[in-house]
Scaffold this motif. Sequence first.
Motif, PDB file in Angstrom:
ATOM      1  N   ALA A  22       6.004 -24.048  -2.551  1.00 47.85           N
ATOM      2  CA  ALA A  22       5.800 -24.986  -1.447  1.00 47.85           C
ATOM      3  C   ALA A  22       4.338 -25.013  -1.017  1.00 47.85           C
ATOM      4  N   ALA A  23       3.685 -23.856  -1.027  1.00 50.29           N
ATOM      5  CA  ALA A  23       2.284 -23.768  -0.614  1.00 50.29           C
ATOM      6  C   ALA A  23       1.367 -24.572  -1.526  1.00 50.29           C
ATOM      7  N   VAL A  24       1.721 -24.689  -2.801  1.00 55.85           N
ATOM      8  CA  VAL A  24       0.890 -25.460  -3.731  1.00 55.85           C
ATOM      9  C   VAL A  24       1.393 -26.897  -3.894  1.00 55.85           C
ATOM     10  N   GLY A  25       2.402 -27.262  -3.074  1.00 54.76           N
ATOM     11  CA  GLY A  25       2.854 -28.644  -3.063  1.00 54.76           C
ATOM     12  C   GLY A  25       3.933 -28.990  -4.062  1.00 54.76           C
ATOM     13  N   TRP A  26       4.507 -28.001  -4.707  1.00 56.40           N
ATOM     14  CA  TRP A  26       5.604 -28.270  -5.638  1.00 56.40           C
ATOM     15  C   TRP A  26       6.889 -28.379  -4.856  1.00 56.40           C
ATOM     16  N   GLU A  27       7.517 -29.523  -4.961  1.00 63.00           N
ATOM     17  CA  GLU A  27       8.751 -29.752  -4.235  1.00 63.00           C
ATOM     18  C   GLU A  27       9.941 -29.294  -5.056  1.00 63.00           C
ATOM     19  N   GLY A  28      10.991 -28.963  -4.369  1.00 62.62           N
ATOM     20  CA  GLY A  28      12.228 -28.603  -5.034  1.00 62.62           C
ATOM     21  C   GLY A  28      13.328 -28.481  -4.011  1.00 62.62           C
ATOM     22  N   GLU A  29      14.537 -28.670  -4.469  1.00 58.96           N
ATOM     23  CA  GLU A  29      15.674 -28.501  -3.575  1.00 58.96           C
ATOM     24  C   GLU A  29      16.798 -27.852  -4.354  1.00 58.96           C
ATOM     25  N   ASP A  30      17.699 -27.207  -3.634  1.00 58.93           N
ATOM     26  CA  ASP A  30      18.867 -26.638  -4.285  1.00 58.93           C
ATOM     27  C   ASP A  30      20.075 -26.807  -3.385  1.00 58.93           C
ATOM     28  N   GLU A  31      21.210 -26.314  -3.823  1.00 56.28           N
ATOM     29  CA  GLU A  31      22.469 -26.565  -3.126  1.00 56.28           C
ATOM     30  C   GLU A  31      22.558 -25.923  -1.746  1.00 56.28           C
ATOM     31  N   GLU A  32      21.743 -24.928  -1.450  1.00 46.36           N
ATOM     32  CA  GLU A  32      21.816 -24.298  -0.128  1.00 46.36           C
ATOM     33  C   GLU A  32      20.944 -24.993   0.919  1.00 46.36           C
ATOM     34  N   ASP A  33      20.103 -25.922   0.503  1.00 47.11           N
ATOM     35  CA  ASP A  33      19.232 -26.626   1.437  1.00 47.11           C
ATOM     36  C   ASP A  33      20.058 -27.515   2.364  1.00 47.11           C
ATOM     37  N   TYR A  34      19.567 -27.675   3.590  1.00 52.99           N
ATOM     38  CA  TYR A  34      20.223 -28.589   4.511  1.00 52.99           C
ATOM     39  C   TYR A  34      19.260 -29.705   4.876  1.00 52.99           C
ATOM     40  N   LEU A  35      19.822 -30.797   5.336  1.00 60.36           N
ATOM     41  CA  LEU A  35      19.075 -32.023   5.577  1.00 60.36           C
ATOM     42  C   LEU A  35      18.652 -32.136   7.036  1.00 60.36           C
ATOM     43  N   VAL A  36      17.383 -32.479   7.251  1.00 64.88           N
ATOM     44  CA  VAL A  36      16.854 -32.768   8.578  1.00 64.88           C
ATOM     45  C   VAL A  36      16.284 -34.176   8.519  1.00 64.88           C
ATOM     46  N   THR A  37      16.740 -35.032   9.433  1.00 60.00           N
ATOM     47  CA  THR A  37      16.234 -36.401   9.489  1.00 60.00           C
ATOM     48  C   THR A  37      15.193 -36.521  10.598  1.00 60.00           C
ATOM     49  N   GLU A  38      14.405 -37.574  10.539  1.00 57.45           N
ATOM     50  CA  GLU A  38      13.310 -37.761  11.486  1.00 57.45           C
ATOM     51  C   GLU A  38      13.793 -37.804  12.934  1.00 57.45           C
ATOM     52  N   ASP A  39      14.969 -38.328  13.178  1.00 53.82           N
ATOM     53  CA  ASP A  39      15.457 -38.432  14.555  1.00 53.82           C
ATOM     54  C   ASP A  39      15.922 -37.095  15.127  1.00 53.82           C
ATOM     55  N   MET A  40      15.969 -36.047  14.326  1.00 57.28           N
ATOM     56  CA  MET A  40      16.348 -34.702  14.772  1.00 57.28           C
ATOM     57  C   MET A  40      15.137 -33.882  15.220  1.00 57.28           C
ATOM     58  N   ILE A  41      13.934 -34.421  15.024  1.00 56.67           N
ATOM     59  CA  ILE A  41      12.697 -33.662  15.214  1.00 56.67           C
ATOM     60  C   ILE A  41      12.070 -33.939  16.573  1.00 56.67           C
ATOM     61  N   ALA A  42      11.689 -32.858  17.254  1.00 55.98           N
ATOM     62  CA  ALA A  42      10.966 -32.978  18.527  1.00 55.98           C
ATOM     63  C   ALA A  42       9.475 -33.133  18.282  1.00 55.98           C
ATOM     64  N   SER A  43       8.928 -32.346  17.321  1.00 57.31           N
ATOM     65  CA  SER A  43       7.493 -32.436  17.034  1.00 57.31           C
ATOM     66  C   SER A  43       7.188 -31.907  15.641  1.00 57.31           C
ATOM     67  N   VAL A  44       6.070 -32.398  15.103  1.00 58.77           N
ATOM     68  CA  VAL A  44       5.562 -31.952  13.812  1.00 58.77           C
ATOM     69  C   VAL A  44       4.115 -31.542  14.018  1.00 58.77           C
ATOM     70  N   GLY A  45       3.826 -30.302  13.677  1.00 63.49           N
ATOM     71  CA  GLY A  45       2.466 -29.774  13.761  1.00 63.49           C
ATOM     72  C   GLY A  45       2.323 -28.749  12.650  1.00 63.49           C
ATOM     73  N   ASP A  46       1.868 -27.550  13.019  1.00 59.82           N
ATOM     74  CA  ASP A  46       1.812 -26.474  12.025  1.00 59.82           C
ATOM     75  C   ASP A  46       3.205 -26.071  11.576  1.00 59.82           C
ATOM     76  N   GLU A  47       4.195 -26.351  12.445  1.00 60.70           N
ATOM     77  CA  GLU A  47       5.593 -26.138  12.107  1.00 60.70           C
ATOM     78  C   GLU A  47       6.371 -27.351  12.613  1.00 60.70           C
ATOM     79  N   ILE A  48       7.603 -27.480  12.159  1.00 63.04           N
ATOM     80  CA  ILE A  48       8.460 -28.583  12.587  1.00 63.04           C
ATOM     81  C   ILE A  48       9.457 -28.011  13.593  1.00 63.04           C
TER      82      ILE A  48
END
Length: 79
Positions: A47-73
């Motif tokens: 993730a640090a080098v920008g390689w994306e990936g997903e697997d079966e344990e990942d969960y979905l977060v949509t934009e309307d669930m987010i309060a803020s985006v900065g150094d962390e979400i």
Amino acid sequence: MAATLTDDEVGKTVVDAEQKELGIVAKVEDGRAYVDPNPSVAEHVMAAVGWEGEDEEDYLVTEDMIASVGDEIVLQGDL
């Protein structure tokens, strides 16, 4: 407030409204973030080098669930 998610969010930590760490963003696609709740050291490095990936344990977060985006979400408290 809905935030806009981009590939720049890959690797960021996702926390809830009480600052409890929930995982890291593994992939962003179509305004949705796939969050890995138990990232390995290798997944952190990928993730640090920008390689994306997903697997079966990942969960979905949509934009309307987010309060803020900065150094962390930060998710909204009323989910």
